[in-house]
Design a protein around this motif. Structure first.
Motif, PDB file in Angstrom:
ATOM      1  N   VAL A   1      67.437   6.777  -5.708  1.00  0.00           N
ATOM      2  CA  VAL A   1      68.863   6.505  -5.914  1.00  0.00           C
ATOM      3  C   VAL A   1      69.353   7.009  -7.261  1.00  0.00           C
ATOM      4  O   VAL A   1      70.557   6.958  -7.534  1.00  0.00           O
ATOM      5  CB  VAL A   1      69.144   4.995  -5.791  1.00  0.00           C
ATOM      6  CG1 VAL A   1      68.843   4.510  -4.389  1.00  0.00           C
ATOM      7  CG2 VAL A   1      68.341   4.206  -6.821  1.00  0.00           C
ATOM      8  N   GLY A   2      68.474   7.501  -8.119  1.00  0.00           N
ATOM      9  CA  GLY A   2      68.899   7.997  -9.420  1.00  0.00           C
ATOM     10  C   GLY A   2      67.701   8.401 -10.256  1.00  0.00           C
ATOM     11  O   GLY A   2      66.545   8.213  -9.862  1.00  0.00           O
ATOM     12  N   ALA A   3      68.005   8.972 -11.419  1.00  0.00           N
ATOM     13  CA  ALA A   3      66.949   9.434 -12.319  1.00  0.00           C
ATOM     14  C   ALA A   3      67.391   9.254 -13.758  1.00  0.00           C
ATOM     15  O   ALA A   3      68.580   9.334 -14.078  1.00  0.00           O
ATOM     16  CB  ALA A   3      66.604  10.900 -12.042  1.00  0.00           C
ATOM     17  N   CYS A   4      66.428   8.988 -14.629  1.00  0.00           N
ATOM     18  CA  CYS A   4      66.641   8.906 -16.071  1.00  0.00           C
ATOM     19  C   CYS A   4      65.807   9.998 -16.736  1.00  0.00           C
ATOM     20  O   CYS A   4      64.605  10.104 -16.477  1.00  0.00           O
ATOM     21  CB  CYS A   4      66.246   7.527 -16.609  1.00  0.00           C
ATOM     22  SG  CYS A   4      67.316   6.180 -16.053  1.00  0.00           S
TER      23      CYS A   4
ATOM     24  N   VAL B   1      72.017  11.480 -12.273  1.00  0.00           N
ATOM     25  CA  VAL B   1      71.427  11.186 -13.577  1.00  0.00           C
ATOM     26  C   VAL B   1      72.099   9.929 -14.127  1.00  0.00           C
ATOM     27  O   VAL B   1      73.313   9.908 -14.350  1.00  0.00           O
ATOM     28  CB  VAL B   1      71.590  12.370 -14.537  1.00  0.00           C
ATOM     29  CG1 VAL B   1      71.001  12.030 -15.903  1.00  0.00           C
ATOM     30  CG2 VAL B   1      70.925  13.613 -13.969  1.00  0.00           C
ATOM     31  N   CYS B   2      71.314   8.890 -14.332  1.00  0.00           N
ATOM     32  CA  CYS B   2      71.847   7.577 -14.717  1.00  0.00           C
ATOM     33  C   CYS B   2      71.683   7.275 -16.197  1.00  0.00           C
ATOM     34  O   CYS B   2      72.008   6.164 -16.625  1.00  0.00           O
ATOM     35  CB  CYS B   2      71.176   6.481 -13.891  1.00  0.00           C
ATOM     36  SG  CYS B   2      71.407   6.650 -12.114  1.00  0.00           S
TER      37      CYS B   2
ATOM     38  N   SER C   1      69.286  -0.827 -17.638  1.00  0.00           N
ATOM     39  CA  SER C   1      70.686  -0.914 -17.240  1.00  0.00           C
ATOM     40  C   SER C   1      70.988  -0.016 -16.047  1.00  0.00           C
ATOM     41  O   SER C   1      71.822  -0.358 -15.193  1.00  0.00           O
ATOM     42  CB  SER C   1      71.590  -0.530 -18.415  1.00  0.00           C
ATOM     43  OG  SER C   1      71.296   0.787 -18.877  1.00  0.00           O
ATOM     44  N   ALA C   2      70.305   1.132 -15.934  1.00  0.00           N
ATOM     45  CA  ALA C   2      70.505   2.011 -14.777  1.00  0.00           C
ATOM     46  C   ALA C   2      70.018   1.356 -13.496  1.00  0.00           C
ATOM     47  O   ALA C   2      70.617   1.538 -12.429  1.00  0.00           O
ATOM     48  CB  ALA C   2      69.787   3.334 -15.004  1.00  0.00           C
ATOM     49  N   VAL C   3      68.942   0.595 -13.577  1.00  0.00           N
ATOM     50  CA  VAL C   3      68.448  -0.137 -12.411  1.00  0.00           C
ATOM     51  C   VAL C   3      69.498  -1.128 -11.926  1.00  0.00           C
ATOM     52  O   VAL C   3      69.735  -1.289 -10.727  1.00  0.00           O
ATOM     53  CB  VAL C   3      67.124  -0.851 -12.757  1.00  0.00           C
ATOM     54  CG1 VAL C   3      66.763  -1.871 -11.697  1.00  0.00           C
ATOM     55  CG2 VAL C   3      66.006   0.164 -12.907  1.00  0.00           C
TER      56      VAL C   3
ATOM     57  N   ASP D   1      71.476  -0.586  -8.353  1.00  0.00           N
ATOM     58  CA  ASP D   1      70.967  -1.566  -7.395  1.00  0.00           C
ATOM     59  C   ASP D   1      69.563  -1.178  -6.919  1.00  0.00           C
ATOM     60  O   ASP D   1      69.258  -1.231  -5.723  1.00  0.00           O
ATOM     61  CB  ASP D   1      71.916  -1.687  -6.206  1.00  0.00           C
ATOM     62  CG  ASP D   1      71.754  -3.026  -5.492  1.00  0.00           C
ATOM     63  OD1 ASP D   1      71.130  -3.923  -6.069  1.00  0.00           O
ATOM     64  OD2 ASP D   1      72.253  -3.160  -4.353  1.00  0.00           O
ATOM     65  N   ALA D   2      68.705  -0.753  -7.844  1.00  0.00           N
ATOM     66  CA  ALA D   2      67.337  -0.346  -7.518  1.00  0.00           C
ATOM     67  C   ALA D   2      66.390  -1.525  -7.671  1.00  0.00           C
ATOM     68  O   ALA D   2      66.682  -2.499  -8.370  1.00  0.00           O
ATOM     69  CB  ALA D   2      66.898   0.808  -8.421  1.00  0.00           C
ATOM     70  N   ASP D   3      65.247  -1.434  -7.001  1.00  0.00           N
ATOM     71  CA  ASP D   3      64.234  -2.485  -7.107  1.00  0.00           C
ATOM     72  C   ASP D   3      62.876  -1.949  -7.541  1.00  0.00           C
ATOM     73  O   ASP D   3      61.926  -2.714  -7.662  1.00  0.00           O
ATOM     74  CB  ASP D   3      64.082  -3.227  -5.780  1.00  0.00           C
ATOM     75  CG  ASP D   3      63.731  -2.300  -4.623  1.00  0.00           C
ATOM     76  OD1 ASP D   3      62.715  -1.613  -4.704  1.00  0.00           O
ATOM     77  OD2 ASP D   3      64.488  -2.264  -3.639  1.00  0.00           O
ATOM     78  N   THR D   4      62.754  -0.640  -7.759  1.00  0.00           N
ATOM     79  CA  THR D   4      61.497  -0.030  -8.162  1.00  0.00           C
ATOM     80  C   THR D   4      61.786   1.083  -9.159  1.00  0.00           C
ATOM     81  O   THR D   4      62.721   1.868  -8.962  1.00  0.00           O
ATOM     82  CB  THR D   4      60.734   0.543  -6.955  1.00  0.00           C
ATOM     83  OG1 THR D   4      60.515  -0.502  -5.999  1.00  0.00           O
ATOM     84  CG2 THR D   4      59.389   1.116  -7.376  1.00  0.00           C
ATOM     85  N   VAL D   5      60.993   1.159 -10.210  1.00  0.00           N
ATOM     86  CA  VAL D   5      61.085   2.235 -11.196  1.00  0.00           C
ATOM     87  C   VAL D   5      59.774   3.010 -11.152  1.00  0.00           C
ATOM     88  O   VAL D   5      58.692   2.427 -11.305  1.00  0.00           O
ATOM     89  CB  VAL D   5      61.338   1.690 -12.615  1.00  0.00           C
ATOM     90  CG1 VAL D   5      61.286   2.819 -13.640  1.00  0.00           C
ATOM     91  CG2 VAL D   5      62.682   0.987 -12.681  1.00  0.00           C
ATOM     92  N   VAL D   6      59.864   4.318 -10.898  1.00  0.00           N
ATOM     93  CA  VAL D   6      58.703   5.201 -10.869  1.00  0.00           C
ATOM     94  C   VAL D   6      58.729   6.052 -12.132  1.00  0.00           C
ATOM     95  O   VAL D   6      59.666   6.830 -12.336  1.00  0.00           O
ATOM     96  CB  VAL D   6      58.689   6.084  -9.610  1.00  0.00           C
ATOM     97  CG1 VAL D   6      57.524   7.065  -9.661  1.00  0.00           C
ATOM     98  CG2 VAL D   6      58.605   5.227  -8.362  1.00  0.00           C
TER      99      VAL D   6
END
Length: 580
Positions: free
Chosen positions: A283-286, A301-302, A310-312, A316-321
């Motif tokens: 749903v997005g990338a940092c 790009v968030c 804050s981007a999560v 509305d994300a639940d996982t950070v890879v």
């Protein structure tokens, strides 16, 4: 007491005459107006107040919980909080209210995490119900086949054992951690734990019957318990396929925020979008500071690495890879984990070790430092002997089961086109050894001679030659290729030890001649009738992806992985995706 009494006019916040609320064994201190007003905004837990001292007048209205002690109305009257501090009588409010407010974790507070927890809980409950059904069916069928419908004094104990089998199966699988969510949804860990629990259940039944000298029929045990385990595996596989179909429709997905450099983010996003059954939706990338992501088409790009938390929340994300990059070192990852802990957002670190399964990696401490140890793949030894036995026994059973179908297909090929029924071709096997592969002929007899004039129509991007509407394929051959019936005679190659039931695709000598150094790693094992390449899209996959899947199998082979691929082969044959 040497400090002067604080007057009510100096610290007054509400109405005069409200009762004191912050009873407790704490030293008296003077409170100014500025500190009191700031602390008045801090919420405090609602706790029962201790009764006022005897003779005190009942107040009509309560004071705020964090109000300061009530001072005396005159200079001759002391503060009641000071009186209680000086008194020998125990303070009853100290037993009612703890001095420190405990930290309470609000589970599911994050919206995306709450949604994910709901469907994951439903999936686990369905697994429990499926295992209960498997145990019940296995117990009832085994009892009916072994003893019939009559209940006698001899078989009454077996009826009780059949009734207890679902509960025993559930307990063993729970002990084997077959319901933990990190082992579910994808991969072979779930099936390995089910088989491990089944072996433990059979061994436990044997030990108990021997230790207690129970007259337990071995035939019943060897029929009921394996039937329950196999039924559980089949039901779990069916539930997983249903989940994968739901994920293909955009349901039951994890919303993923990627963090890394542009090229790594683009590669990971492309792979996750291609393999939707994993359930990871980007749903997005940092990106690092100074990168705007202009070349990232289709990705939002968030922010930078400092904006991940804050981007999560915004996406509305639940996982950070987190992908491998020097900016996100151990200290930065630890701080990021602390920031994500509040909403229980999962933190996943993508290892730079390509296609190495978790079973081959262990963390071992060396002088207090955690080191990742990578085991070598099992290419030789006892495990390979077990695989060879499994292949040959399976080939015999499949030849016996598919005997009538083989005769029918051979008759159709013989009657519809001129030429031999079987097509023989030289392929390269394990360690570069050549052998002749057997297939039902699906092309005309002059197919090899016409290859040169059709070479420019190749639709594949690698060394393979594939045309979706190949004019050399016969009418019956199209149906044989669609349902992979032309490959059934390869069971003879498996029986001869030249091939395996599961393995990399058997290549042509011309293809091996142009292999790069890494691709030749595919020849470290026997080629297979089916494999990860075949069940993941076959000819629709690009060449690099096909090579990657074959190398993944070579590096991470296991018997449970073979069983999963064989089960997935049935659905791939019915779906006939990429078969041409």
């Amino acid at each position: 007491m040497t400090e002067p009494t604080v007057l009510l006019s100096e610290v007054r916040l509400g109405a005069v005459g409200t009762p004191p609320a912050n009873y407790g064994p704490r030293p008296h201190r003077s409170v100014n107006r500025k500190t009191t007003v700031r602390n008045a905004k801090i919420p405090a837990p609602v706790v029962p107040l201790s009764p006022p001292p005897a003779g005190a007048a009942r107040r009509p209205r309560p004071r705020p919980d964090n109000a300061p002690p009530l001072a005396a109305q005159g200079s001759a009257e002391r503060n009641r909080a000071t009186d209680r501090l000086d008194s020998d009588r125990p303070n009853r409010s100290a037993a009612v209210r703890p001095p420190v407010r405990p930290f309470v974790r609000m589970r599911g507070r994050h919206a995306a995490m709450s949604r994910r927890q709901r469907w994951e809980r439903r999936y686990v409950r369905t697994l429990v119900l499926a295992d209960l059904v498997a145990g019940t069916v296995a117990g009832a069928v085994t009892f009916g086949v072994r003893f019939g419908d009559d209940v006698t004094a001899y078989n009454r104990n077996y009826m009780i054992l059949s009734a207890l089998l679902p509960v025993l199966l559930l307990a063993v699988l729970a002990v084997s951690r077959a319901y933990e969510r990190r082992f579910l949804f994808v991969g072979t860990d779930e099936y390995q734990r089910v088989f491990r629990g089944g072996v433990g259940l059979i061994a436990g039944a044997a030990l108990v019957s021997y230790a207690l000298d129970l007259d337990l029929a071995r035939g019943y045990v060897l029929a009921a318990l394996p039937t329950a385990i196999c039924t559980s595996v089949v039901l779990r596989f069916a539930l997983r396929k249903r989940l994968h179909l739901a994920r293909a429709r955009g349901e039951s997905l994890r919303r993923v925020m990627l963090a890394g450099h542009e090229l790594a983010v683009i590669g990971m996003a492309r792979q996750l979008r291609r393999e939707r059954y994993h359930g990871l939706e980007v749903v997005g990338a940092c990106l690092p500071t100074g990168h705007d992501g202009e070349g990232m088409t289709g990705l939002t790009v968030c922010g930078t690495f400092d904006d991940v938390a804050s981007a999560v929340e915004r996406a509305d994300a639940d996982t950070v890879v987190v992908l491998s990059c020097p900016e996100l070192d151990g200290t930065a990852l630890r701080r990021l984990a602390w920031r994500l802990e509040r909403d229980e957002v999962d933190l996943v670190v993508a290892s730079s070790l390509v296609d190495v399964a978790g079973a081959r990696t262990t963390i071992r401490p060396f002088d207090g430092l955690p080191m990742l140890h990578v085991e070598h793949p099992r290419l030789h030894g006892g495990s390979r002997l077990v695989k060879d036995m499994f292949d040959r026994i399976g080939a015999v059973l499949l030849l016996a089961g598919f005997g009538p179908l083989l005769l029918a297909v051979a008759l159709c090929v013989r009657l519809t086109s001129r030429g031999p029924v079987l097509f023989r071709q030289v392929r390269v096997g394990r360690d570069g050894r050549s052998f002749r592969i057997f297939k039902f002929r699906s092309m005309y007899v002059d197919a090899e001679a016409r290859l040169a004039e059709l070479r420019h129509l190749n639709e594949h991007d690698g060394v393979l030659f594939k045309i979706r509407d190949d004019p050399r394929v016969t009418r019956v051959g199209r149906w044989l290729r669609r349902f992979s019936l032309d490959e059934l005679p390869q069971l003879l190659n498996v029986l001869l030890g030249q091939m395996s039931l599961v393995g990399p695709r058997p290549p042509l000598p011309a293809e091996v001649a142009v292999y790069a150094g890494d691709v030749r790693r595919r020849l470290a094992v026997k080629p297979g009738m089916t494999g990860l390449w075949q069940v993941s899209g076959r000819s629709d996959l690009p060449w690099e992806e096909a090579v990657r899947l074959d190398l993944r199998y070579v590096e991470n082979w296991s018997l449970s992985l073979d069983l999963v691929i064989l089960l997935r082969t049935m659905t791939a044959v019915v779906r006939s995706s990429g078969a041409y």
